[in-house]
Design an enzyme around this catalytic site. Structure first.
Site, PDB file in Angstrom:
ATOM      1  N   THR A   1       1.759  -4.431   4.272  1.00 12.07           N
ATOM      2  CA  THR A   1       1.683  -4.815   5.851  1.00 12.07           C
ATOM      3  C   THR A   1       0.955  -6.083   5.944  1.00 12.07           C
ATOM      4  OG1 THR A   1      -0.622  -3.520   5.952  1.00 12.07           O
ATOM      5  CG2 THR A   1       1.157  -2.360   6.629  1.00 12.07           C
ATOM      6  N   ASP A   2       0.253  -6.546   4.976  1.00 16.24           N
ATOM      7  CA  ASP A   2      -0.453  -7.789   5.204  1.00 16.24           C
ATOM      8  C   ASP A   2       0.292  -9.062   5.688  1.00 16.24           C
ATOM      9  OD1 ASP A   2      -2.813  -6.628   4.362  1.00 16.24           O
ATOM     10  OD2 ASP A   2      -2.885  -7.676   2.482  1.00 16.24           O
TER      11      ASP A   2
ATOM     12  N   LYS B   1       0.377  -7.940  13.107  1.00 19.01           N
ATOM     13  CA  LYS B   1      -0.719  -6.804  12.603  1.00 19.01           C
ATOM     14  C   LYS B   1      -2.050  -7.376  13.359  1.00 19.01           C
ATOM     15  CE  LYS B   1      -2.764  -4.889   8.247  1.00 19.01           C
ATOM     16  NZ  LYS B   1      -2.941  -5.064   6.799  1.00 19.01           N
TER      17      LYS B   1
ATOM     18  N   GLU C   1      -2.343 -29.893  27.408  1.00 11.54           N
ATOM     19  CA  GLU C   1      -3.457 -30.794  27.486  1.00 11.54           C
ATOM     20  C   GLU C   1      -3.271 -31.711  26.175  1.00 11.54           C
ATOM     21  OE1 GLU C   1      -7.346 -28.788  27.643  1.00 11.54           O
ATOM     22  OE2 GLU C   1      -6.247 -26.924  27.357  1.00 11.54           O
TER      23      GLU C   1
ATOM     24  N   TYR D   1      -8.066   0.546  -3.870  1.00  9.28           N
ATOM     25  CA  TYR D   1      -6.693   1.091  -4.637  1.00  9.28           C
ATOM     26  C   TYR D   1      -6.057  -0.066  -4.924  1.00  9.28           C
ATOM     27  CZ  TYR D   1      -4.574  -0.534  -0.203  1.00  9.28           C
ATOM     28  OH  TYR D   1      -4.218  -1.489   0.586  1.00  9.28           O
TER      29      TYR D   1
ATOM     30  N   THR E   1       0.853  -1.157  -0.029  1.00 11.53           N
ATOM     31  CA  THR E   1       0.228   0.043   0.030  1.00 11.53           C
ATOM     32  C   THR E   1       0.800   1.305  -0.116  1.00 11.53           C
ATOM     33  OG1 THR E   1      -1.788  -1.122   1.137  1.00 11.53           O
ATOM     34  CG2 THR E   1      -1.802   1.169   1.312  1.00 11.53           C
TER      35      THR E   1
HETATM   36  N1  ASP Z   1      -2.686  -5.531   0.855  1.00 12.06           N
HETATM   37  C1  ASP Z   1      -1.570  -4.468   1.281  1.00 12.06           C
HETATM   38  C2  ASP Z   1      -0.433  -5.344   1.235  1.00 12.06           C
HETATM   39  O1  ASP Z   1      -0.056  -6.050   2.161  1.00 12.06           O
HETATM   40  C3  ASP Z   1      -1.936  -3.742   2.599  1.00 12.06           C
HETATM   41  C4  ASP Z   1      -0.866  -3.011   2.901  1.00 12.06           C
HETATM   42  O2  ASP Z   1       0.224  -2.894   2.354  1.00 12.06           O
HETATM   43  O3  ASP Z   1      -1.067  -2.311   4.036  1.00 12.06           O
HETATM   44  O4  ASP Z   1       0.358  -5.278   0.284  1.00 12.06           O
END
Ligand code: ASP
Length: 354
Positions: free
Chosen positions: A117-118, A190, A311, A51, A38
């Protein structure tokens, strides 16, 4: 002989030109390896939620951050341009190898990686175990695309370059700089699908904070990493397949069988609670172990440890407990571990060490 001599002169001249273009003044040199996400995303307007990830090049991203070239001499390289939902072991291997090349160059002070971020935590943890350097390696992304009103990418990138150029960042393993916080690769995760404040380090806390180019470090990651890691991917072109199977009430054991039948060498169970699963799935997982597949019990719960023999009788069944690692990081460690060993005791020791 003469021709070889002439080629050498050309190589030396090209290298000299490259060095002087990079190293200007007394500023440190930072290389940015761009992978997409992103932070490199673009939308049709500043306020729409839809986007496309990985639409902007690294040169355009750097050009959008005012003052960044006061921090360091910056050189960008495009490694890939994907949303990190498409991040693969192949790209991770490419990144690790490129970092290890760059880190041997005396004029490179630090390396920044732009990333979605994913799956940022997975690549961060992979590099934490495979980058052979104590120079700062800093990952950064954003939650809003570059075209958004109040985009978070430019300041994140500015702070990441400041951390990569900071000698105090050395020897702390791979770091992730997001929203003014500096996280260690082992602990961050995350926690929100859309909030700018998405990354947390619930069990170990932050490594430090970054504010407009000023950094404050107050924590050192406790687990082995980078130069003290035993994992070496220099000759590796393919990682062993490891699947994650999500636990739930009335879990279907045949998902474990399907994973084995499709060639998984390891399976991580994102178990309920303390890495638990129903009896039918315990049986299926024990069968997988008998067929030579390594099974790690992790948890779908956001925080806490998964301990041995609580367990489920790990000693009898040959399972491994993930300790602090969530399922996605357990998968990374198990895949690296399988390059070296298939013995549960040895792999369990790795889960205690890294
Ligand atoms: N879907 C995007 C990615 O991981 C989300 C992000 O970058 O925040 O590339």
């Amino acid at each position: 002989m003469k021709r070889i001599y002439r080629s050498w002169i050309v190589i030396v001249l090209v290298l000299a030109a490259y060095q002087s273009a990079f190293a200007q003044g007394n500023k440190p040199n930072v290389v940015i390896l761009a992978t997409g996400g992103t932070i490199a995303g673009a939308a049709a307007s500043g306020t729409q939620s839809a986007y496309k990830s990985g639409a902007v090049t690294i040169d355009a991203m750097v050009a959008a951050v005012s003052g960044i070239s006061d921090l360091a001499n910056i050189k960008g390289e495009q490694i890939s341009n994907v949303g990190s939902q498409d991040m693969s072991f192949d790209i991770m291997l490419k990144l690790a190898k490129r970092i290890n090349e760059l880190a041997t160059q005396p004029d490179v002070a630090g390396i920044v990686i732009t990333h979605g971020t994913d799956t940022m935590e997975e690549t961060a943890y992979f590099l934490n175990l495979t980058a052979k350097t104590d120079k700062p390696v800093v990952m950064v992304g954003s939650m809003r695309p570059s075209t958004a009103v109040s985009a978070d990418g430019p300041l994140n990138l500015y702070n990441a370059v400041a951390v990569a150029a900071d000698p105090n960042a050395k020897g702390r393993g791979v770091l992730v700089v997001m929203n003014d916080w500096i996280h260690g690769a082992h602990s961050l995760t995350k926690t929100s699908t859309t909030d700018v404040q998405t990354f947390m380090s619930p069990l170990r806390g932050l490594v430090g904070v970054a504010a407009y180019g000023k950094n404050d470090f107050y924590n050192n990651p406790q687990w082995k990493h980078t130069t003290s890691s035993e994992f070496d991917v220099s000759g590796v072109s393919k990682m062993p397949r490891v699947d994650i199977i999500f636990g739930c009430a009335d879990m279907s054991p045949d998902l474990i069988d399907a994973s084995v039948n499709n060639g998984a060498k390891g399976i991580v169970i994102a178990g309920v609670g303390n890495g638990n699963m129903n009896e039918a799935s315990v049986k299926a997982a024990a069968n997988a172990v008998k067929k030579g597949v390594v099974v790690v019990r992790s948890s779908r719960v956001a925080t806490g440890l998964v301990g041995r023999n609580v367990e489920i009788k790990d000693d009898d069944l040959g399972f491994i407990a993930s300790d602090e690692l969530n399922p996605q990081k357990s998968r990374i460690l198990l895949s690296l571990a399988l390059l070296k060993s298939h013995t549960p005791e040895q792999i369990q020791q790795m889960f205690r060490t890294y």
